[in-house]
Design a protein around this motif. Sequence first.
Motif, PDB file in Angstrom:
ATOM      1  N   GLN A 183       0.592  -0.918  -0.227  1.00  6.29           N
ATOM      2  CA  GLN A 183      -0.064  -0.084   0.180  1.00  6.29           C
ATOM      3  C   GLN A 183       0.335   1.311   0.318  1.00  6.29           C
ATOM      4  O   GLN A 183       1.642   1.143   0.248  1.00  6.29           O
ATOM      5  N   ASN A 184       0.415   2.773  -0.018  1.00  5.40           N
ATOM      6  CA  ASN A 184       0.919   3.409  -0.357  1.00  5.40           C
ATOM      7  C   ASN A 184       0.713   4.600   0.927  1.00  5.40           C
ATOM      8  O   ASN A 184       0.169   3.253   1.548  1.00  5.40           O
ATOM      9  N   ALA A 185       0.698   5.257   1.210  1.00  7.03           N
ATOM     10  CA  ALA A 185       1.291   6.045   2.599  1.00  7.03           C
ATOM     11  C   ALA A 185       0.522   6.219   2.864  1.00  7.03           C
ATOM     12  O   ALA A 185       0.575   6.246   3.994  1.00  7.03           O
ATOM     13  N   ALA A 186      -0.576   7.046   2.214  1.00  3.67           N
ATOM     14  CA  ALA A 186      -1.937   7.287   2.133  1.00  3.67           C
ATOM     15  C   ALA A 186      -2.688   6.330   2.855  1.00  3.67           C
ATOM     16  O   ALA A 186      -3.601   6.614   3.729  1.00  3.67           O
ATOM     17  N   GLN A 187      -2.895   5.298   1.824  1.00  4.25           N
ATOM     18  CA  GLN A 187      -3.743   4.051   2.069  1.00  4.25           C
ATOM     19  C   GLN A 187      -3.172   3.242   3.233  1.00  4.25           C
ATOM     20  O   GLN A 187      -3.762   2.807   4.429  1.00  4.25           O
TER      21      GLN A 187
END
Length: 461
Positions: free
Chosen positions: A267-271
């Motif tokens: 997952q990316n940082a925001a997710q």
Amino acid sequence: MARSHTITGWNPEDRVAWDAGGERIARRNLVWSVAAEHVGFSVWSLWSVMVLFMPEGVYHLNAGDKFLIAATATLVGSVLRLPYTMATARFGGRNWTFFSACVLIVPVLATVVLLANPGRPLWIYLLCAALTGLGGGNFASSMTNINAFFPQRLKGWALGMNAGGGNIGVPAVQLVGLLVIAVAGNRQPWWVCAVYVVALVLAAAGASRFMDNLDIVSVDTASMRAALRHRHTWLVSLLYIGTFGSFIGFSFAFGQVLQISFQSGGQNAAQASLHAAQIAFVGPLLGSLARVYGGRFADRIGGGRVTLAAFGGMIAGAGILAVTATVAGRDTTGTAMALYVVGFVLLFVLSGIGNGSVYKMIPSIFEAASRSLNADAQTRANYSRAMSGAVIGIAGAIGGLGGVAINLVLRASYLANGTATVAFWAFGAFYVIAAAVTWQVYVRLPHGVTADAHTLAPARA
């Protein structure tokens, strides 16, 4: 006419006075003590939420830096519990609760300014986190104050309610953070702080209006010195490192561990931040609620037995985390994430139960010790109250240092290996030691709790 906020001649063991209005007074003070301590815990754990709003590309802080920020807040909050323990005796429970709520407005506003202006050096974040640590000191003054209000037969319940209600401040601030992330995104963290400025004002106003000061023998420097020479102070503190240290340490670290795990899963940082926030509050919430029941169970079957059972379960929880991390390595699969959550939730619930049972043990130990005094009933009651209040503060401070250790051990494990595997094995080994001490001193030989003759005289002063 405004009522007096100072009560003289308070004796909760007098059943006639208790039934004639003493119980109502004690419960009123308990309600507002819980409210103020609840907000204090939220401010203390504020940075466990703020780090989820701090992408590395914007704030230039890595995972190790964030664990260090959490450790700083935990350290200051733990150390301040020693002077805060004596504050209610010096200034009065009502007066100190009002002051300690008001002063927390400063670090909350400082956090707003700091997060609105990213790119500052690490030491500024550490300084701000240290100021939020003032909220951790509130626990000791609140517990010492409530310990004096309630009779021996209700101390487990009262201290469990007070501490549990305060501990719920940890998941509460995490839920507020989740709400802000869901509604406003992860670029507007100041809304979390705005909520707590209002909450602090309300807590201070309630303490000023509804709480009381007690004009009775309480914790002073003589009691603290006497408690420091008593062997049970150090034994109970060791147990509290394992229970409360685990609760507060994992409360600060759980969100970060989840965030790192989600990112390692792709997952990316925001997710990862959003998904971590959706789960992180569950553990501290269950642990806070469990603390109340830990006190109740201890009232019924004994603090030592409940504490031993809690450590037995915590060994299993740490084992789940350690084995999962060993097998999974740096590749966090869905199954591994599920096992991580199960292991952490188990640790939160059982550490919460252990928190309540250990704090029930403290007044019981010194009530039993007071019976060996060659003194009248009032002197014995003063000794028991002063010593148990002092040990509540000392154990609270030392126990909180366990939370510092958890964050530092996790930080070292991630920096060295990229995983928390070594840290999880270390936690499990400590729980084995704590369980062995509990069995040997407070379960196998429960009647060995006596007063040490050289500690008695200072406590009478």
